[in-house]
Design a protein around this motif. Structure first.
Motif, PDB file in Angstrom:
ATOM      1  N   ALA A   1      13.391   3.985   2.762  1.00  0.00           N
ATOM      2  CA  ALA A   1      12.423   4.766   1.994  1.00  0.00           C
ATOM      3  C   ALA A   1      11.960   3.942   0.800  1.00  0.00           C
ATOM      4  CB  ALA A   1      13.049   6.073   1.499  1.00  0.00           C
ATOM      5  N   SER A   2      10.832   4.351   0.235  1.00  0.00           N
ATOM      6  CA  SER A   2      10.324   3.758  -0.991  1.00  0.00           C
ATOM      7  C   SER A   2      11.076   4.324  -2.183  1.00  0.00           C
ATOM      8  CB  SER A   2       8.827   4.054  -1.140  1.00  0.00           C
ATOM      9  OG  SER A   2       8.390   3.824  -2.465  1.00  0.00           O
ATOM     10  N   HIS A   3      11.476   3.465  -3.117  1.00  0.00           N
ATOM     11  CA  HIS A   3      12.159   3.966  -4.312  1.00  0.00           C
ATOM     12  C   HIS A   3      11.204   4.752  -5.201  1.00  0.00           C
ATOM     13  CE1 HIS A   3      10.344   0.313  -6.085  1.00  0.00           C
ATOM     14  NE2 HIS A   3      10.424   0.950  -7.218  1.00  0.00           N
ATOM     15  N   ALA A   4       9.889   4.582  -4.981  1.00  0.00           N
ATOM     16  CA  ALA A   4       8.895   5.290  -5.786  1.00  0.00           C
ATOM     17  C   ALA A   4       8.349   6.536  -5.089  1.00  0.00           C
ATOM     18  CB  ALA A   4       7.745   4.352  -6.145  1.00  0.00           C
ATOM     19  N   GLY A   5       8.867   6.836  -3.899  1.00  0.00           N
ATOM     20  CA  GLY A   5       8.426   8.030  -3.185  1.00  0.00           C
ATOM     21  C   GLY A   5       7.176   7.853  -2.360  1.00  0.00           C
ATOM     22  N   ASN A   6       6.746   6.600  -2.137  1.00  0.00           N
ATOM     23  CA  ASN A   6       5.569   6.354  -1.309  1.00  0.00           C
ATOM     24  C   ASN A   6       5.966   6.299   0.164  1.00  0.00           C
ATOM     25  OD1 ASN A   6       3.913   6.096  -3.659  1.00  0.00           O
ATOM     26  ND2 ASN A   6       4.686   4.009  -3.930  1.00  0.00           N
ATOM     27  N   ILE A   7       4.993   6.041   1.027  1.00  0.00           N
ATOM     28  CA  ILE A   7       5.279   6.010   2.462  1.00  0.00           C
ATOM     29  C   ILE A   7       6.331   4.951   2.771  1.00  0.00           C
ATOM     30  CG2 ILE A   7       3.410   4.388   2.985  1.00  0.00           C
ATOM     31  CD1 ILE A   7       3.015   5.992   5.624  1.00  0.00           C
TER      32      ILE A   7
ATOM     33  N   PRO B   1       0.849  -1.201   0.000  1.00  0.00           N
ATOM     34  CA  PRO B   1       0.000   0.000   0.000  1.00  0.00           C
ATOM     35  C   PRO B   1       0.883   1.249   0.000  1.00  0.00           C
ATOM     36  CG  PRO B   1      -0.020  -1.078   2.162  1.00  0.00           C
ATOM     37  CD  PRO B   1       0.644  -2.021   1.218  1.00  0.00           C
ATOM     38  N   GLU B   2       0.453   2.250  -0.751  1.00  0.00           N
ATOM     39  CA  GLU B   2       1.297   3.422  -0.988  1.00  0.00           C
ATOM     40  C   GLU B   2       1.144   4.513   0.067  1.00  0.00           C
ATOM     41  OE1 GLU B   2       1.530   3.126  -5.869  1.00  0.00           O
ATOM     42  OE2 GLU B   2       0.226   4.629  -4.930  1.00  0.00           O
ATOM     43  N   THR B   3       0.052   4.444   0.842  1.00  0.00           N
ATOM     44  CA  THR B   3      -0.222   5.502   1.815  1.00  0.00           C
ATOM     45  C   THR B   3      -0.665   4.907   3.144  1.00  0.00           C
ATOM     46  OG1 THR B   3      -2.561   5.693   1.199  1.00  0.00           O
ATOM     47  CG2 THR B   3      -0.976   7.045  -0.048  1.00  0.00           C
ATOM     48  N   LEU B   4      -0.541   5.712   4.190  1.00  0.00           N
ATOM     49  CA  LEU B   4      -1.020   5.296   5.509  1.00  0.00           C
ATOM     50  C   LEU B   4      -2.517   5.042   5.469  1.00  0.00           C
ATOM     51  CD1 LEU B   4      -0.645   4.926   8.572  1.00  0.00           C
ATOM     52  CD2 LEU B   4      -0.951   7.402   8.812  1.00  0.00           C
TER      53      LEU B   4
ATOM     54  N   ALA C   1      -6.879  -1.294   4.763  1.00  0.00           N
ATOM     55  CA  ALA C   1      -6.633  -2.724   4.608  1.00  0.00           C
ATOM     56  C   ALA C   1      -6.697  -3.434   5.952  1.00  0.00           C
ATOM     57  CB  ALA C   1      -5.269  -2.947   3.946  1.00  0.00           C
ATOM     58  N   ARG C   2      -6.125  -2.820   6.984  1.00  0.00           N
ATOM     59  CA  ARG C   2      -6.199  -3.420   8.310  1.00  0.00           C
ATOM     60  C   ARG C   2      -7.650  -3.498   8.777  1.00  0.00           C
ATOM     61  NH1 ARG C   2      -3.307  -6.209   9.335  1.00  0.00           N
ATOM     62  NH2 ARG C   2      -1.397  -5.360  10.239  1.00  0.00           N
ATOM     63  N   ALA C   3      -8.426  -2.451   8.498  1.00  0.00           N
ATOM     64  CA  ALA C   3      -9.825  -2.411   8.943  1.00  0.00           C
ATOM     65  C   ALA C   3     -10.667  -3.484   8.269  1.00  0.00           C
ATOM     66  CB  ALA C   3     -10.413  -1.027   8.669  1.00  0.00           C
ATOM     67  N   ASP C   4     -10.360  -3.803   7.000  1.00  0.00           N
ATOM     68  CA  ASP C   4     -11.177  -4.823   6.330  1.00  0.00           C
ATOM     69  C   ASP C   4     -10.615  -6.234   6.521  1.00  0.00           C
ATOM     70  OD1 ASP C   4      -9.365  -5.530   4.119  1.00  0.00           O
ATOM     71  OD2 ASP C   4      -9.896  -3.631   3.168  1.00  0.00           O
ATOM     72  N   GLY C   5      -9.582  -6.357   7.336  1.00  0.00           N
ATOM     73  CA  GLY C   5      -9.056  -7.676   7.674  1.00  0.00           C
ATOM     74  C   GLY C   5      -8.038  -8.232   6.724  1.00  0.00           C
ATOM     75  N   ALA C   6      -7.541  -7.415   5.799  1.00  0.00           N
ATOM     76  CA  ALA C   6      -6.561  -7.904   4.831  1.00  0.00           C
ATOM     77  C   ALA C   6      -5.196  -8.093   5.482  1.00  0.00           C
ATOM     78  CB  ALA C   6      -6.442  -6.936   3.660  1.00  0.00           C
ATOM     79  N   HIS C   7      -4.420  -9.015   4.927  1.00  0.00           N
ATOM     80  CA  HIS C   7      -3.018  -9.152   5.281  1.00  0.00           C
ATOM     81  C   HIS C   7      -2.238  -8.086   4.503  1.00  0.00           C
ATOM     82  CE1 HIS C   7      -3.613 -13.140   7.160  1.00  0.00           C
ATOM     83  NE2 HIS C   7      -4.473 -13.348   6.173  1.00  0.00           N
ATOM     84  N   ILE C   8      -1.313  -7.416   5.176  1.00  0.00           N
ATOM     85  CA  ILE C   8      -0.571  -6.329   4.550  1.00  0.00           C
ATOM     86  C   ILE C   8       0.870  -6.774   4.300  1.00  0.00           C
ATOM     87  CG2 ILE C   8       0.237  -3.950   4.780  1.00  0.00           C
ATOM     88  CD1 ILE C   8      -2.147  -3.509   6.711  1.00  0.00           C
ATOM     89  N   VAL C   9       1.278  -6.690   3.028  1.00  0.00           N
ATOM     90  CA  VAL C   9       2.635  -7.056   2.618  1.00  0.00           C
ATOM     91  C   VAL C   9       3.402  -5.781   2.290  1.00  0.00           C
ATOM     92  CG1 VAL C   9       4.053  -8.320   0.963  1.00  0.00           C
ATOM     93  CG2 VAL C   9       1.826  -9.241   1.660  1.00  0.00           C
ATOM     94  N   LEU C  10       4.581  -5.645   2.884  1.00  0.00           N
ATOM     95  CA  LEU C  10       5.455  -4.505   2.599  1.00  0.00           C
ATOM     96  C   LEU C  10       6.780  -5.007   2.048  1.00  0.00           C
ATOM     97  CD1 LEU C  10       4.880  -2.381   5.841  1.00  0.00           C
ATOM     98  CD2 LEU C  10       3.630  -2.243   3.668  1.00  0.00           C
ATOM     99  N   GLY C  11       7.533  -4.099   1.443  1.00  0.00           N
ATOM    100  CA  GLY C  11       8.796  -4.467   0.835  1.00  0.00           C
ATOM    101  C   GLY C  11       9.946  -4.424   1.827  1.00  0.00           C
ATOM    102  N   ALA C  12      10.635  -5.547   1.984  1.00  0.00           N
ATOM    103  CA  ALA C  12      11.812  -5.565   2.845  1.00  0.00           C
ATOM    104  C   ALA C  12      12.905  -4.622   2.342  1.00  0.00           C
ATOM    105  CB  ALA C  12      12.348  -6.997   2.962  1.00  0.00           C
ATOM    106  N   PRO C  13      13.130  -4.489   1.026  1.00  0.00           N
ATOM    107  CA  PRO C  13      14.140  -3.516   0.582  1.00  0.00           C
ATOM    108  C   PRO C  13      13.807  -2.084   1.004  1.00  0.00           C
ATOM    109  CG  PRO C  13      13.639  -5.049  -1.183  1.00  0.00           C
ATOM    110  CD  PRO C  13      12.622  -5.284  -0.100  1.00  0.00           C
ATOM    111  N   ASN C  14      12.532  -1.773   1.090  1.00  0.00           N
ATOM    112  CA  ASN C  14      12.095  -0.452   1.544  1.00  0.00           C
ATOM    113  C   ASN C  14      12.577  -0.203   2.974  1.00  0.00           C
ATOM    114  OD1 ASN C  14      10.348   1.601   2.757  1.00  0.00           O
ATOM    115  ND2 ASN C  14       9.046   1.423   0.964  1.00  0.00           N
ATOM    116  N   VAL C  15      12.456  -1.226   3.827  1.00  0.00           N
ATOM    117  CA  VAL C  15      12.923  -1.097   5.208  1.00  0.00           C
ATOM    118  C   VAL C  15      14.440  -0.912   5.240  1.00  0.00           C
ATOM    119  CG1 VAL C  15      13.169  -2.290   7.429  1.00  0.00           C
ATOM    120  CG2 VAL C  15      11.010  -2.433   6.165  1.00  0.00           C
ATOM    121  N   VAL C  16      15.142  -1.699   4.438  1.00  0.00           N
ATOM    122  CA  VAL C  16      16.601  -1.633   4.432  1.00  0.00           C
ATOM    123  C   VAL C  16      17.082  -0.284   3.911  1.00  0.00           C
ATOM    124  CG1 VAL C  16      18.702  -2.657   3.486  1.00  0.00           C
ATOM    125  CG2 VAL C  16      16.812  -4.142   4.196  1.00  0.00           C
ATOM    126  N   ARG C  17      16.449   0.208   2.855  1.00  0.00           N
ATOM    127  CA  ARG C  17      16.838   1.492   2.276  1.00  0.00           C
ATOM    128  C   ARG C  17      16.416   2.672   3.140  1.00  0.00           C
ATOM    129  NH1 ARG C  17      14.348   3.232  -1.797  1.00  0.00           N
ATOM    130  NH2 ARG C  17      16.029   4.395  -2.802  1.00  0.00           N
TER     131      ARG C  17
END
Length: 382
Positions: free
Chosen positions: A274-280, A247-250, A256-272
């Motif tokens: 920041a998002s390489h695309a300028g998202n959250i 997801p690109e924004t908070l 997604a959390r409210a509707d019960g979805a599982h949320i997947v984030l990028g591990a490279p984003n954590v390591v870097r």
């Protein structure tokens, strides 16, 4: 061949946290009682194997250059070795099924699916498939669904990479020539295809509703990709997409959390950081409790590095971070047999040097997938 042994001396990460009891495995499973050979792992950590819910780092193995496809099965074998060297015991290979053509087109996707099906029984790492379907590729929906059935694909994620704003304004998209060359089309033909697909946007919602209904009936896990607003996420939740990838924004992640979805984030984003695309930044979403899985995305070493990075940032301890690369992704994929080192679970585990953070051994279902010195000497000691 599966290993029958008992590890002792290591710190073991179990569901309740760290402890140092012996850990026994046989018949590909974690066992409740000791048995088999004794392997001294003093000084090392033993953790559940990494479950990677979304990775496309395999592309360079499949085709190191455009059109270089003759050694694809050997490339996938090499990819499995790289996965194991990075502690990944279950890998979801995310393959585009897109109008973008080339290595993202339906033909190449079917090629990848076939190669993975051929190689899967010959490697220890569990190779699984994700079909990344472009939402506007309407005429190819039947072909995509046939691939799901033929190759036993259990995970479909929906993408929309059309530059709608530019197309609606009658302007050429950026990087048109380069993308056209990758697709094997002329820039004019590539632009015409995008314009045609954009012009059919009104047909897309109903077609997606129908397809999602059929996939849900087959038990396929579905996900949305790059949600940017709560409304985006609400549409996909209504279609039964239980996963929200990157997801690109908070606001979108919160929805997604409210509707019960599982949320997947990028591990490279954590390591870097920041998002390489300028998202959250992914770390900000982790801080807000809006992450269930950290995926390798385009870089297989990143899940382990991201888990340690979250601890370094003070966002959570390593045990909590590790659940985001093991149990969390396993559960969103519906894999209840892995992600924890408890009796009866698959013996998917890694041995880690806490000083260097280097993977010393990877076992998948009790089979050695990767083994490095000096840990190898421990395994073969009398």
């Amino acid at each position: 061949m599966t290993i029958d042994c008992t590890f002792f001396g290591a710190r073991v990460l179990g569901p309740e946290g760290w402890s140092d009891p012996p850990l026994s495995i046989s018949d590909g499973l974690v066992q409740a009682s000791s048995g088999g050979r004794i392997v001294d792992l003093t000084g090392y950590l033993v953790l559940p194997g990494v479950v990677d819910a979304h990775g496309d780092g395999f592309e360079r193995h499949m085709a190191p250059r455009r059109g270089a496809l003759r050694e694809a099965d050997h490339g996938m074998t090499a990819c499995a070795a790289e996965l194991a060297a990075n502690g990944i015991t279950t890998a979801v290979l995310a393959q585009f099924f897109s109008w973008e053509g080339g290595m993202r087109g339906p033909e190449f996707a079917e090629h990848v699916f076939g190669v993975v099906s051929k190689v899967r029984p010959t490697v220890a790492v569990d190779l699984q498939l994700q079909l990344r379907l472009e939402t506007h590729l309407l005429d190819e929906f039947p072909r995509a669904e046939a691939a799901v059935d033929r190759f036993g694909i259990r995970y479909v994620v929906f993408n929309d990479h059309l530059p709608h704003q530019r197309l609606s304004e009658g302007r050429k998209p950026p990087r048109l020539t380069g993308q056209a060359l990758k697709s094997g089309r002329s820039p004019e033909a590539h632009l015409a295809l995008m314009q045609d697909l954009h012009a059919r946007s009104a047909e897309v919602p109903a077609a997606l509703d129908d397809l999602a209904g059929r996939l849900a009936a087959k038990g396929v896990v579905m996900g949305s990709h790059d949600d940017s607003t709560p409304d985006d996420r609400a549409i996909w939740a209504k279609r039964g997409a239980q996963v929200s990838e990157f997801p690109e924004t908070l606001e979108a992640a919160t929805a997604a959390r409210a509707d019960g979805a599982h949320i997947v984030l990028g591990a490279p984003n954590v390591v870097r950081g920041a998002s390489h695309a300028g998202n959250i930044a992914a770390a900000e979403l982790v801080r807000a409790g809006l992450c269930d899985a950290l995926a390798s995305d385009y870089h297989y070493p990143s899940p382990i590095r991201a888990a340690f990075r979250l601890e370094e940032l003070g966002l959570c301890d390593l045990a909590t971070a590790w659940r985001m690369v093991s149990r969390g992704p396993a559960r969103l994929l519906g894999l209840t047999d892995r992600g924890d080192l408890t009796p009866g679970q698959r013996a998917d585990l890694i041995v880690l040097d806490p000083e260097t953070r280097r993977v010393m051994a990877t076992l998948a279902a009790g089979k050695v997938a990767y083994l490095a010195s000096p840990a190898a000497e421990r395994f073969f000691a009398n």
